[in-house]
Design an enzyme around this catalytic site. Structure first.
Site, PDB file in Angstrom:
ATOM      1  N   ILE A  47       6.920 -10.598  -5.467  1.00 20.80           N
ATOM      2  CA  ILE A  47       6.019 -11.531  -4.789  1.00 20.80           C
ATOM      3  C   ILE A  47       4.742 -11.763  -5.588  1.00 20.80           C
ATOM      4  CG2 ILE A  47       6.906 -10.732  -2.557  1.00 20.80           C
ATOM      5  CD1 ILE A  47       4.035  -9.660  -2.037  1.00 20.80           C
ATOM      6  N   PHE A  56       9.273  -5.464 -12.465  1.00 18.48           N
ATOM      7  CA  PHE A  56       9.757  -4.268 -13.160  1.00 18.48           C
ATOM      8  C   PHE A  56      11.216  -4.369 -13.605  1.00 18.48           C
ATOM      9  CE2 PHE A  56       6.202  -2.751 -10.587  1.00 18.48           C
ATOM     10  CZ  PHE A  56       5.474  -2.062 -11.547  1.00 18.48           C
ATOM     11  N   HIS A 125       3.704   3.385  -2.460  1.00 20.90           N
ATOM     12  CA  HIS A 125       3.510   3.912  -3.810  1.00 20.90           C
ATOM     13  C   HIS A 125       2.043   3.928  -4.209  1.00 20.90           C
ATOM     14  CE1 HIS A 125       7.935   2.658  -4.740  1.00 20.90           C
ATOM     15  NE2 HIS A 125       7.843   3.724  -3.971  1.00 20.90           N
ATOM     16  N   CYS A 169     -18.215  12.058   2.870  1.00 20.09           N
ATOM     17  CA  CYS A 169     -18.104  13.378   3.503  1.00 20.09           C
ATOM     18  C   CYS A 169     -18.250  14.500   2.482  1.00 20.09           C
ATOM     19  CB  CYS A 169     -16.764  13.507   4.232  1.00 20.09           C
ATOM     20  SG  CYS A 169     -15.350  13.830   3.140  1.00 20.09           S
ATOM     21  N   GLN A 234      17.857 -11.469  -7.489  1.00 27.90           N
ATOM     22  CA  GLN A 234      18.937 -10.579  -7.898  1.00 27.90           C
ATOM     23  C   GLN A 234      19.631  -9.981  -6.674  1.00 27.90           C
ATOM     24  OE1 GLN A 234      16.163  -8.119 -10.106  1.00 27.90           O
ATOM     25  NE2 GLN A 234      17.183  -8.607 -12.017  1.00 27.90           N
TER      26      GLN A 234
END
Length: 465
Positions: A47, A56, A125, A169, A234
């Site tokens: 996309i 990739f 990921h 923090c 694909q």
């Protein structure tokens, strides 16, 4: 990596539906979307190719070319890439309540830059522009790539994801991209599985669906009796589970789908939120603080510098993400000119603010990168100067990321040192302590600020909002 490239020529080959087939398939897809009660989308690198970012496993994908002994193609700088029509269509569907949740394998940050809130997406990921606090799990979306802190003489890609910066923090901030061999944090994966189980329609866009466990999410929906629609040039291993496979580019399909739904795809605009306020305790002080557009209690680095229209000493506080100045007298009106990092050629922006009736004002700005112009979408007075905490603040947190990262570092230390679990844990604890000292030492040097806050590339003239 290259070993994950397709080794079957048939799986690498791209296919295109005929015009008639495409029209019929998108008609069916539009009907499925209208009937769906829980619609989930899953996205892959395909996309983002129209944004100039190579995929990739396509014919010229990064891993495909490396497997062939070729150099990977160079695309645009990811931080300068615009979200594509597919990104913007998904955002609009989410904003309208049509799309319930988004799952993505992409690390390019374009979903978040398009406007998706952290609580509405599982980036399985990671995200190259997001840091996650090792202690509290809060996500911090940046305007720069969150590279890992490198020790002098250390590896170029350290196992430790520490970026050299710290959360409000006090915890270390970690680069959120997942290494090969590193376990995915549980919260994003659990949320993805929960929504995949609930989904009656799962739309997989631009993914080869070969990487586990991410590719299990669309399959969950299909095995539960939901509809799985794949949009990819694909073939994929999940084709046998799919209700329909559309062989076309994602931007084309999403454009046709939105037209059938009667929804216009919005043009990308860069949203920025800033708090402009004053403090009156011991000495008058005015300040500008950039914050997350969805979670304004979280400071960001989006504002590079501020020019003030009133006289007085000024100072930047990078640790608090604030730009402050001390006027020589009380002020009711202030017009700070905001300087940005300039990835999209953002010009300096004067922001008129009235502080007569409130101690702070919450300002939402929108930048049109095509016309190079700013607009003010809203100004909300904060009488007591306090920024309200959103109800879903914890929705964007990934509390288990720090622990899963530690386990990964211990595992890698065991492998490299051939030592016990206890010895590896002690080694990691020592390295963590050393990294904190080194990062704080680096931050105290004058050149560190220039490195963390690179010069913006403003336009010729300020653009007032």
């Amino acid at each position: 990596m290259a070993s994950t490239a397709h080794d079957d020529p048939e799986m690498m080959q791209e296919h295109y539906d005929s015009e008639e087939e495409l029209q019929q398939k998108v008609d069916r897809l539009a009907e499925m979307v209208r009937e769906s009660q829980h619609f989930v989308a899953f996205t892959g690198a395909g996309i983002s190719t129209s944004a100039g970012i190579p995929d990739f496993r396509g014919p010229d994908g990064k891993w495909t070319r490396q497997a062939q002994g070729k150099e990977a193609l160079k695309g645009v700088s990811v931080v300068e890439a615009f979200p594509t029509p597919t990104h913007m269509a998904l955002l609009e569907l989410y904003n309208r309540g049509v799309l319930k949740y988004l799952i993505s394998q992409n690390c390019d940050g374009l979903h978040r830059r398009s406007g998706f809130p952290a609580a509405a997406i599982s980036e399985l990921h990671g995200n190259g522009w997001v840091e996650i606090c090792e202690s509290c799990g809060q996500q911090h979306f940046r305007d720069f790539k969150c590279t890992r802190f490198m020790r002098p003489g250390g590896p170029k890609l350290p196992t430790d994801h520490f970026t050299g910066r710290f959360c409000h923090c006090g915890g270390r901030l970690l680069n959120s991209t997942i290494d090969f061999g590193q376990s995915l944090p549980q919260k994003p994966l659990t949320l993805a599985a929960t929504h995949s189980n609930q989904a009656d329609l799962h739309l997989a866009l631009g993914s080869s669906l070969t990487v586990s466990p991410a590719n299990a999410q669309p399959e969950i929906t299909a095995r539960n009796g939901g509809k799985l629609v794949i949009v990819n040039l694909q073939k994929t291993p999940l084709d046998k589970h799919a209700t329909m496979h559309i062989f076309a580019k994602t931007d084309l399909v999403m454009g046709m789908l939105m037209e059938r739904l009667g929804i216009q795809i919005p043009t990308f605009q860069l949203l920025r939120r800033v708090i402009v306020g004053k403090r009156t305790q011991s000495q008058m002080e005015v300040y500008v603080r950039a914050v997350d557009i969805h979670e304004p209690s979280i400071p960001t680095d989006h504002v590079h510098a501020v020019e003030w229209d009133i006289a007085g000493p000024s100072k930047d506080f990078p640790d608090k993400k604030e730009h402050r100045m001390r006027p020589r007298a009380d002020v009711a009106e202030v017009v700070p000119t905001l300087m940005w990092r300039g990835h999209y050629r953002e010009p300096p922006t004067p922001v008129p603010v009235s502080l007569g009736a409130a101690l702070a004002v919450n300002v939402l700005l929108a930048y049109d990168p095509y016309r190079l112009s700013w607009a003010c979408l809203s100004k909300e007075e904060l009488p007591d100067g306090q920024v309200p905490t959103p109800g879903d603040l914890q929705g964007g947190c990934i509390p288990d990321y720090g622990e899963s990262h530690r386990e990964y570092c211990i595992k890698k230390a065991q492998q490299s040192r051939n030592c016990s679990d206890e010895e590896a844990a002690k080694l990691i604890d020592t390295r963590v302590a050393e990294s904190i000292r080194a990062a704080k030492g680096a931050a105290s040097r004058p050149e560190a600020k220039a490195k963390d806050y690179p010069a913006a590339r403003p336009g010729d003239e300020p653009v007032s909002v």
